[in-house]
Scaffold this motif. Structure first.
Motif, PDB file in Angstrom:
ATOM      1  N   LYS A 508      41.348  33.361  36.114  1.00  0.00           N
ATOM      2  CA  LYS A 508      40.885  33.210  37.510  1.00  0.00           C
ATOM      3  C   LYS A 508      42.093  33.137  38.457  1.00  0.00           C
ATOM      4  N   ASP A 509      43.098  32.362  38.055  1.00  0.00           N
ATOM      5  CA  ASP A 509      44.323  32.275  38.885  1.00  0.00           C
ATOM      6  C   ASP A 509      44.990  33.642  39.011  1.00  0.00           C
ATOM      7  N   TRP A 510      45.005  34.389  37.896  1.00  0.00           N
ATOM      8  CA  TRP A 510      45.637  35.721  37.896  1.00  0.00           C
ATOM      9  C   TRP A 510      44.898  36.669  38.838  1.00  0.00           C
ATOM     10  N   GLN A 511      43.540  36.625  38.780  1.00  0.00           N
ATOM     11  CA  GLN A 511      42.744  37.489  39.664  1.00  0.00           C
ATOM     12  C   GLN A 511      43.016  37.181  41.133  1.00  0.00           C
ATOM     13  N   LEU A 515      44.248  40.661  42.804  1.00  0.00           N
ATOM     14  CA  LEU A 515      43.114  41.447  43.313  1.00  0.00           C
ATOM     15  C   LEU A 515      42.889  41.197  44.792  1.00  0.00           C
ATOM     16  N   ASP A 516      42.500  42.277  45.494  1.00  0.00           N
ATOM     17  CA  ASP A 516      42.104  42.082  46.889  1.00  0.00           C
ATOM     18  C   ASP A 516      40.608  41.779  46.938  1.00  0.00           C
ATOM     19  N   ASP A 517      40.100  41.541  48.143  1.00  0.00           N
ATOM     20  CA  ASP A 517      38.697  41.123  48.299  1.00  0.00           C
ATOM     21  C   ASP A 517      37.726  42.179  47.793  1.00  0.00           C
ATOM     22  N   ASP A 519      38.168  44.472  45.448  1.00  0.00           N
ATOM     23  CA  ASP A 519      38.178  44.497  43.973  1.00  0.00           C
ATOM     24  C   ASP A 519      37.354  43.346  43.398  1.00  0.00           C
ATOM     25  N   ARG A 520      37.514  42.194  44.007  1.00  0.00           N
ATOM     26  CA  ARG A 520      36.791  41.018  43.507  1.00  0.00           C
ATOM     27  C   ARG A 520      35.287  41.207  43.620  1.00  0.00           C
ATOM     28  N   LYS A 521      34.854  41.840  44.740  1.00  0.00           N
ATOM     29  CA  LYS A 521      33.417  42.038  44.952  1.00  0.00           C
ATOM     30  C   LYS A 521      32.826  42.980  43.900  1.00  0.00           C
ATOM     31  N   ARG A 522      33.642  43.963  43.465  1.00  0.00           N
ATOM     32  CA  ARG A 522      33.144  44.937  42.498  1.00  0.00           C
ATOM     33  C   ARG A 522      33.055  44.352  41.077  1.00  0.00           C
ATOM     34  N   LEU A 523      33.804  43.278  40.820  1.00  0.00           N
ATOM     35  CA  LEU A 523      33.821  42.685  39.483  1.00  0.00           C
ATOM     36  C   LEU A 523      32.628  41.747  39.270  1.00  0.00           C
ATOM     37  N   VAL A 524      32.127  41.782  38.059  1.00  0.00           N
ATOM     38  CA  VAL A 524      31.046  40.868  37.674  1.00  0.00           C
ATOM     39  C   VAL A 524      31.648  39.489  37.433  1.00  0.00           C
ATOM     40  N   ARG A 557      39.461  45.009  32.914  1.00  0.00           N
ATOM     41  CA  ARG A 557      40.351  44.172  33.725  1.00  0.00           C
ATOM     42  C   ARG A 557      40.812  42.950  32.922  1.00  0.00           C
ATOM     43  N   PHE A 558      39.879  42.322  32.205  1.00  0.00           N
ATOM     44  CA  PHE A 558      40.245  41.148  31.405  1.00  0.00           C
ATOM     45  C   PHE A 558      41.187  41.547  30.261  1.00  0.00           C
ATOM     46  N   SER A 559      40.912  42.734  29.648  1.00  0.00           N
ATOM     47  CA  SER A 559      41.759  43.191  28.538  1.00  0.00           C
ATOM     48  C   SER A 559      43.191  43.362  29.004  1.00  0.00           C
ATOM     49  N   LYS A 560      43.381  43.936  30.205  1.00  0.00           N
ATOM     50  CA  LYS A 560      44.742  44.125  30.737  1.00  0.00           C
ATOM     51  C   LYS A 560      45.452  42.771  30.872  1.00  0.00           C
ATOM     52  N   PHE A 561      44.728  41.797  31.440  1.00  0.00           N
ATOM     53  CA  PHE A 561      45.306  40.442  31.588  1.00  0.00           C
ATOM     54  C   PHE A 561      45.673  39.855  30.216  1.00  0.00           C
TER      55      PHE A 561
END
Length: 764
Positions: A508-511, A515-517, A519-524, A557-561
């Motif tokens: 969550k801290d990394w996102q 991420l911009d706003d 990108d965040r909206k598009r993520l589940v 996205r999570f896999s990259k992190f």
């Protein structure tokens, strides 16, 4: 005026001295109540002293003769006293003949008291004789010489007691029998008789010591014999006229009475003989009768009477042995009957009903053992043997011997899942303790472990545990019962969940940073759990699955992190365990949009309807890549819940059908759970678990064989088989053919080899 005291005799005159002393002794013996005045008493004492020392005036050169003279004079005085006592006792004996029964006892006690009291006074009068002549005679080893007090007792025994003890004992025994028959008696009389018999026990080798020989011979033996006869007659008659239960009450009362009798007026030395005799007559002689009643009392749950029977039979040698096997068989039958009663359908069996049936039987008989059998360790063992039998071999276990541990694991799962009715923490803890009671008797503990670990994994993955404390408590109990190795993986699963919580916080801290706003909206909004491959009893998906683009984007996205954080690791997505929620914004007349709780497979199907209202079966399968074994049951759930409709109507999902969104969907709940486990999946899961158990057992047997052979180098085949059984029986009861099969397998792998004479050797 008091009569004038006789003149003090001449100290060298035996006749005169004895005449003077005899008159004084008569006063003591016959007129003890009136007493002797001090002046007379001192004159008597002085006469004895003067007589015993009279020869000391002889010239010193006649020392030897002087010694001999004193010796002779002392002996004469001692002899005359003995003759006096014999005459006195002869008169007492003649007088006793006029008394019988209780009157004789009263006479005996009065004369004994008078005689022994007088003996103390006379002993004091003759103290100089005791200190010198008597002591010297005893020191020189002379027999039949005693101090004056003991001489009185010896004379009483020889001249009086030997002639009256039979009549006295008859009177005593009659008195005791009256008391046993319920009459009130003068107990102090018997106490006095007992004390007198004890006092007559003299050690022939040391007059200062006393023995119980007289008491044992003349009182204890006839008393024990009379007791045996009395209770043989009474018990025979009572048993013939009363029930066994009434007889037990009578026997217990009699045993208590006899125990009290020792404290009231008998000597403690009789206690063991008396108890042994009463037990022999009242219990041992009727033990077969009592044991025959045991089953009847068990059948009717007569706890108080069972306790009474236990108390009686526990006091005789091997008294309880036949009862223990009867008890064990009774408990086993009760357990089998309890399971039979609830086993209407063993395939769709309710685990709670089954476990409750087992527990009710155990609790009932555990209470019986604790209360009626005083927690007797051998009865506990019988209870354990019986419970082990009906827990592992009953009607439910006929199809498979592993049914008990499986059902127990399912019941455990139902308690530890959210929504359990046992809301109270203390109540839940009590239930977990009860589960461990049944677990103790489970033979296939490895089966319970496998099912439990799979269910725990699901509770942790789906965050459906009732509480972490309850889960930890259960694992602690299993660890205590089976050791660290049994629960090692379970504890590692907990650690993974905790690590995953920390990882999600980092993600969550990394996102927030990268991420911009938009990108965040598009993520589940998602939560991830990283589960170690070696510790979780989970398998990769059996079907390929094309995840919806919304899910895929978030997963990538999570896999990259994760890979940035942990280089070189691999992630396998367990889609079959993932779940989520989707909002149904399309439904007409819904004031608030419904929320569907779905599996990820179901989510993949529903999201397709964002593009079209009606979709064919083939298109759904092509878009999700789900095999029919998974796709069809999930479509059926949607149809049953009226989320989708099927065309042609009434048909089942197959390549010829199409599915449409139901815009008129209605439900009483705003949140609708569609993530329901399918029965076919359940069966596959159970079958897979059993296959895993078989594989694990094979490995466990082989590792035990290798471990034993490595330490022993050479062993006979039968010894190896027996040792393997001992090592693995705490996990499951191994079958000999399975052990032999694994020995052969290890020979093929060149771990061990067969030598001559049925001997096996380890190959280094």
């Amino acid at each position: 005026m008091a009569p004038a005291m006789p003149q003090t005799p001449h100290k060298d005159d035996l006749t005169e001295t004895w005449s003077f002393l005899e008159a004084g002794i008569d006063s003591v013996m016959l007129k003890l109540e009136e007493g002797v005045d001090m002046k007379t008493y001192m004159a008597l004492y002085t006469a004895v002293h003067n007589f015993c020392t009279s020869q000391k005036a002889v010239a010193n050169h006649q020392g030897l003769q002087a010694h001999r003279g004193a010796h002779l004079l002392g002996e004469e005085l001692y002899k005359l006293l003995g003759e006096y006592l014999s005459r006195h006792l002869k008169a007492v004996l003649n007088e006793s003949k006029g008394h019988a029964e209780e009157a004789l006892l009263g006479f005996y006690i009065r004369e004994w008291t008078r005689f022994t009291t007088a003996a103390k006074y006379v002993n004091h009068l003759f103290s100089y004789l005791n200190r010198h002549w008597v002591k010297r005679e005893i020191d020189e080893g002379k027999k039949n010489v005693y101090d004056v007090y003991t001489l009185h007792l010896v004379k009483w025994k020889d001249d009086f007691f030997e002639n009256v003890h039979d009549k006295v004992m008859d009177a005593v025994l009659n008195l005791i029998e009256k008391q046993r028959n319920g009459e009130t008696i003068e107990q102090s009389q018997i106490k006095s008789i007992v004390d007198s018999f004890v006092s007559l026990g003299l050690d022939e080798n040391d007059s200062k010591k006393s023995t119980l020989e007289v008491y044992r011979r003349y009182f204890q033996r006839p008393f024990i014999a009379a007791t045996r006869t009395y209770y043989e007659n009474e018990s025979r008659q009572f048993v013939a006229e009363n029930s066994v239960v009434e007889y037990m009450k009578k026997a217990e009362t009699r045993l208590d009475e006899e125990k009290a009798r020792v404290g009231l007026y008998l000597h403690p030395d009789v206690a063991k003989d008396l108890t042994d005799t009463c037990l022999d007559v009242l219990v041992t002689a009727h033990s077969t009768l009592l044991r025959d009643e045991f089953q009847v009392l068990l059948d009717n749950e007569r706890q108080e009477d069972l306790a009474r029977m236990y108390r009686l039979l526990s006091r005789i040698k091997d008294g309880l042995d036949p009862l223990r096997s009867t008890f064990e068989n009774h408990v086993r039958r009760a357990g089998l009957a309890a399971v039979e009663k609830v086993a209407s359908d063993s395939e769709n069996f309710e685990p709670k009903l089954y476990v409750d049936a087992l527990l009710q039987v155990h609790t009932r008989y555990q209470n019986l053992v604790d209360d009626a059998f005083n927690g007797d360790s051998e009865f506990v063992r019988s209870l354990d043997n019986a419970c082990r039998e009906f827990v592992n071999r009953n009607r439910i276990c006929q199809s498979t011997s592993t049914k008990s541990p499986e059902l127990l694991a399912r019941y455990t799962d139902s308690l530890l899942k959210k929504g359990s009715k046992a809301a109270e923490e203390s109540e839940l803890e009590d239930m977990l303790v009860q589960i461990m009671t049944v677990f103790k008797y489970i033979e296939d503990k490895d089966v319970y472990q496998k099912f439990y670990s799979k269910m725990l994994a699901k509770r942790l993955v789906h965050v459906s545990s009732v509480s972490d404390d309850a889960e930890t408590s259960m694992i602690s109990k299993l660890k205590e019962a089976c050791g660290f190795e049994y629960t090692n993986k379970l504890q590692r699963m907990f650690q993974d969940i905790q690590i995953s919580k920390d990882l999600n916080a980092s993600y969550k801290d990394w996102q927030d940073k990268v991420l911009d706003d938009d990108d965040r909206k598009r993520l589940v909004d998602a939560h991830y759990q990283i589960l170690g491959t070696g510790f979780w009893p989970l398998q990769a998906p059996t079907s390929d699955f094309i995840a919806p683009i919304e899910i895929n984007r978030t997963a990538e996205r999570f896999s990259k992190f994760y890979f940035d954080k942990h280089n070189g690791r691999k992630l396998t997505w367990l889609w079959q365990l993932c779940k989520g929620e989707v909002k149904a914004n399309y439904i007409k007349n819904a004031k608030v949009p419904y929320t569907f709780q779905v599996s990820t497979y179901q989510m993949g199907i529903l999201l397709l309807f964002n593009e079209a209202d009606t979709i064919s079966y083939n298109d759904i399968q092509a878009a999700t890549n789900l095999v029919p074994e998974i796709l069809d049951p999930n479509l059926s759930i949607f149809l049953k819940a009226r989320v989708l409709t099927i065309s042609p109507e009434g048909s089942k999902p197959d390549p010829s059908t199409t599915f449409s969104l139901n815009y008129n969907f209605k439900n009483k709940k705003i949140k609708v759970n569609l993530n329901i486990q399918i029965k076919s999946e359940q069966k596959v899961e159970v079958d897979d678990t059993h296959k895993t158990i078989e594989e694990d057992r094979k490995l466990l047997l082989q590792s035990a064989i290798v471990r034993i052979m490595k330490s022993r180098k050479k062993m006979r085949h039968v010894q190896l088989v027996n040792e393997v059984i001992q090592q693995v029986k705490s996990r499951f009861p191994p079958q000999v053919p399975d052990i032999k099969k694994n020995i052969e397998a290890l020979m093929e792998k060149d771990y061990i080899e067969r030598l001559e004479g049925d001997e096996i050797s380890y190959i280094a």
